[in-house]
Design a protein around this motif. Structure first.
Motif, PDB file in Angstrom:
ATOM      1  N   THR A 189       9.391  16.705 -51.734  1.00 12.78           N
ATOM      2  CA  THR A 189       8.954  17.756 -52.646  1.00 12.78           C
ATOM      3  C   THR A 189      10.167  18.252 -53.426  1.00 12.78           C
ATOM      4  O   THR A 189      11.221  18.500 -52.844  1.00 12.78           O
ATOM      5  CB  THR A 189       8.348  18.945 -51.875  1.00 12.78           C
ATOM      6  OG1 THR A 189       7.254  18.485 -51.092  1.00 12.78           O
ATOM      7  CG2 THR A 189       7.862  20.020 -52.841  1.00 12.78           C
ATOM      8  N   CYS A 190      10.018  18.368 -54.722  1.00  8.35           N
ATOM      9  CA  CYS A 190      11.079  18.920 -55.569  1.00  8.35           C
ATOM     10  C   CYS A 190      10.497  20.091 -56.335  1.00  8.35           C
ATOM     11  O   CYS A 190       9.471  19.948 -57.009  1.00  8.35           O
ATOM     12  CB  CYS A 190      11.610  17.863 -56.530  1.00  8.35           C
ATOM     13  SG  CYS A 190      13.001  18.429 -57.553  1.00  8.35           S
ATOM     14  N   LYS A 206      14.608  14.979 -61.025  1.00  6.61           N
ATOM     15  CA  LYS A 206      13.717  14.014 -60.383  1.00  6.61           C
ATOM     16  C   LYS A 206      14.110  12.587 -60.748  1.00  6.61           C
ATOM     17  O   LYS A 206      14.107  11.682 -59.898  1.00  6.61           O
ATOM     18  CB  LYS A 206      12.264  14.272 -60.789  1.00  6.61           C
ATOM     19  CG  LYS A 206      11.553  15.332 -59.961  1.00  6.61           C
ATOM     20  CD  LYS A 206      10.069  15.379 -60.318  1.00  6.61           C
ATOM     21  CE  LYS A 206       9.288  16.252 -59.355  1.00  6.61           C
ATOM     22  NZ  LYS A 206       7.833  16.255 -59.665  1.00  6.61           N
ATOM     23  N   TRP A 220       6.684  10.958 -53.901  1.00  5.69           N
ATOM     24  CA  TRP A 220       6.680  12.365 -54.309  1.00  5.69           C
ATOM     25  C   TRP A 220       5.457  13.046 -53.694  1.00  5.69           C
ATOM     26  O   TRP A 220       4.350  12.521 -53.770  1.00  5.69           O
ATOM     27  CB  TRP A 220       6.640  12.505 -55.834  1.00  5.69           C
ATOM     28  CG  TRP A 220       7.896  12.118 -56.537  1.00  5.69           C
ATOM     29  CD1 TRP A 220       8.054  11.075 -57.412  1.00  5.69           C
ATOM     30  CD2 TRP A 220       9.171  12.768 -56.452  1.00  5.69           C
ATOM     31  NE1 TRP A 220       9.356  11.031 -57.864  1.00  5.69           N
ATOM     32  CE2 TRP A 220      10.057  12.055 -57.300  1.00  5.69           C
ATOM     33  CE3 TRP A 220       9.652  13.861 -55.754  1.00  5.69           C
ATOM     34  CZ2 TRP A 220      11.393  12.418 -57.439  1.00  5.69           C
ATOM     35  CZ3 TRP A 220      10.977  14.220 -55.889  1.00  5.69           C
ATOM     36  CH2 TRP A 220      11.833  13.515 -56.727  1.00  5.69           C
TER      37      TRP A 220
END
Length: 221
Positions: A189-190, A206, A220
């Motif tokens: 998770t970003c 990303k 992702w």
């Protein structure tokens, strides 16, 4: 030059020699822009030999000089536009680095010259990227540590650390690095922090993370 090498060697440059872009370089860069537009649905455009955008008070205040070429990141108005522009814009930034060019992300320090690019109904100009042959190669920016921006449910694998290290080399607005990564299993998770242009930054980091981590190692979340 590999993408990994481009990540490490690319730094923001604001002063450029007014040297025309090599035709082969323009052709290769335009091909990459076309590929990005095809993949993303964006309307990214290369602007060449345009002297007005960076001949204004804000550009001079931002210490830009010699900028006559730039990439206009344009797309349909949507919640995901900023992130998409960041992701594909950084893909073009690193391609430019591989082609021997220097670049700088520019959010506000330029004048919008409407005749230089096309914004269709329903579209929006997000940001631009100055590019050309820099007077210098720029200098590395100060960076946070992995522990400042990343956490994992278990011990961090090497690929995850490599991805975060690559992300920390990415350009961000005011170099604030307002992003965070979290690993759970093989899902990453970003998240973007609060602040101006952090969604653009999210797309940029990303793309860097994918280069460092290897897209085969994770998904992702």
């Amino acid at each position: 030059m590999t993408l990994e090498e481009a990540v490490k060697s690319r730094h923001s440059v604001r002063q450029y020699d007014q040297k025309p872009l090599d035709e082969a370089v323009v052709s290769a860069l335009q091909a990459e822009i076309d590929a990005c537009n095809q993949e993303s649905g964006l309307h990214i455009q290369l602007v060449k030999n345009e002297e007005k955008a960076f001949d204004c008070f804000m550009a001079h205040y931002g210490k830009f000089s010699g900028v006559t070429n730039y990439i206009a990141l344009i797309g349909k108005k949507s919640a995901g536009l900023d992130e998409a522009c960041g992701y594909y814009g950084e893909r073009l930034v690193l391609k430019a680095q591989q082609l021997g060019l220097n670049t700088c992300w520019v959010a506000m320090s330029y004048a919008k010259i409407k005749t230089a690019f096309t914004v269709k109904p329903g579209e929006k100009l997000c940001v631009v990227i100055a590019l050309g042959y820099g007077k210098t190669q720029g200098v590395p920016h100060k960076s946070k540590g992995i522990q400042d921006v990343a956490k994992a449910e278990d011990e961090m694998p090497v690929w995850f650390k490599n991805g975060v290290e690559s992300a920390l080399l990415a350009p961000t607005a005011m170099n604030q690095q307002k992003f965070s990564f979290c690993l759970n299993g093989n899902k990453v998770t970003c998240k973007a922090g609060i602040g101006i242009y952090t969604k653009v930054d999210l797309g940029i980091v990303k793309y860097h993370f994918e280069i460092g981590a290897g897209t085969h190692n994770f998904e992702w979340a």
